[in-house]
Write a protein that holds these residues in place. Sequence first.
Motif, short mmCIF file in Angstrom:
data_model
loop_
_atom_site.label_atom_id
_atom_site.label_comp_id
_atom_site.label_asym_id
_atom_site.label_seq_id
_atom_site.Cartn_x
_atom_site.Cartn_y
_atom_site.Cartn_z
N LYS A 11 1.07 -0.50 -10.27
CA LYS A 11 0.72 -1.99 -10.20
C LYS A 11 1.94 -2.78 -10.00
O LYS A 11 1.69 -3.83 -9.49
N PHE A 32 5.02 -3.71 -6.56
CA PHE A 32 5.31 -4.88 -5.45
C PHE A 32 6.02 -6.05 -6.17
O PHE A 32 7.11 -6.40 -5.55
N GLU A 33 5.61 -6.53 -7.18
CA GLU A 33 6.45 -7.71 -7.88
C GLU A 33 7.82 -7.23 -8.12
O GLU A 33 8.77 -8.14 -7.94
N MET A 45 9.83 -6.87 -4.47
CA MET A 45 10.08 -8.18 -4.04
C MET A 45 11.08 -8.96 -4.70
O MET A 45 11.94 -9.67 -4.12
N ALA A 52 2.91 0.55 -2.98
CA ALA A 52 2.11 -0.35 -3.68
C ALA A 52 0.79 0.28 -3.96
O ALA A 52 0.57 1.16 -3.50
N GLU A 76 -1.68 -4.29 2.17
CA GLU A 76 -1.08 -5.90 2.65
C GLU A 76 0.16 -5.97 1.68
O GLU A 76 1.23 -6.88 2.29
N ASP A 77 0.38 -5.45 0.36
CA ASP A 77 1.76 -5.63 -0.36
C ASP A 77 2.82 -4.75 0.24
O ASP A 77 3.88 -5.26 0.27
N LYS A 106 4.29 -6.69 3.07
CA LYS A 106 5.09 -7.87 2.62
C LYS A 106 6.44 -7.15 2.22
O LYS A 106 7.60 -7.96 2.56
N MET A 107 6.29 -6.42 1.57
CA MET A 107 7.75 -5.66 1.27
C MET A 107 8.57 -5.28 2.40
O MET A 107 9.85 -5.58 2.22
N TYR A 159 4.63 1.27 4.63
CA TYR A 159 3.43 0.38 4.97
C TYR A 159 2.37 1.37 5.82
O TYR A 159 1.21 1.29 5.32
N GLN A 187 0.66 3.44 3.07
CA GLN A 187 -0.25 2.99 2.20
C GLN A 187 -1.58 2.40 3.09
O GLN A 187 -2.49 2.28 2.45
#
Length: 344
Positions: free
Chosen positions: A76, A79-80, A83, A99, A103-104, A107-108, A323, A326
Amino acid sequence: MKKRVAIIGGGQIAEKVHVAYYKTREDLEVVAVVGVNEESLRSFAERNNIPNYYTDATEMYAKESPEIVSVCTPNKYHFESVMQALENNCDVFCEKPPAILAEDARKMYETALAKGRILAYDFHHRFADDVSIVKENIEQGLLGDIYFVKVKALRRNGIPGWGNFTNKVIQGGGPLIDLGIHMLDTALYVLDYPKVKKVTAKMFKKIGHKKDEGAFGKWDPSKFEVEDSLFSYIELENGCLIQLETSFALNIKEKSEMNVELCGDQAGASMFPAEIYTDEKGELVTLLKREEADPDRHSKSIAAFVDRCLGKNVMLADGKQGYAIQQLVEAIYQSAEKGESISL
């Protein structure tokens, strides 16, 4: 000058794999570990001779200025954590999965590109010598046209009794996102990450909520929230079909099966250990066979990441592939939940 390394997440994988490898390198220095429990962090730092520990990642980045970051948090928080490391201009090595949301992962990947930073994921099975051998023979045409692939990531009763593996919110799912994703990456890698056309899947929760102990310890069946088995057909745009079988718990004969089998019109192959075979007049002919699979996969995966950070042009499980896989995992779960095929 040594590159400064920080570890995000002070758990078992961080200690036994990431820190253990980094400490073998004279060109690296692990300067800090970040986590949520101060007491366990202190113990982690002391055991591994890490000078500093933090419960606040922002403070760590301000004080330590690391150049390399390993992300070893529960799914969980990938991602944060990734980033934040990228925003602090670090090269990042993240445990799988990339992730929970595709979508996360996108972004990564895009942030790493924009920042000019290296982002890699620890899909370590692809780094086995066995995989390199099979891939090389595929590229030389020994298997011919590959049209069917069987991916197995199965445990008879291997529900993890530690961590958050049965918590859907924190993990994002069960064996697919934990085990199946590894063998899927291996299969996709040797096929050069082809485009997926459609997936059809079904998952089950038949055992985990009835039992409370297995090969990997005990768990609370009342809190078993993930699938304990999942099966999928993945149709590629080139016409090849991948059959995926993955489980934490399934009444099969073998305790565990982690393998990829490929069927071409000239020969077939099995990945772990590497073996290539064909048929002549009804008799099996072995073209290549290794007696044992390469066990040294984790260290080769991290070594490749570090070497890329030092400027070497080596293979990585990079942000673009992270990506892509995922997206595939998310589509498989959507198909299983909706009971219908999902087009990509």
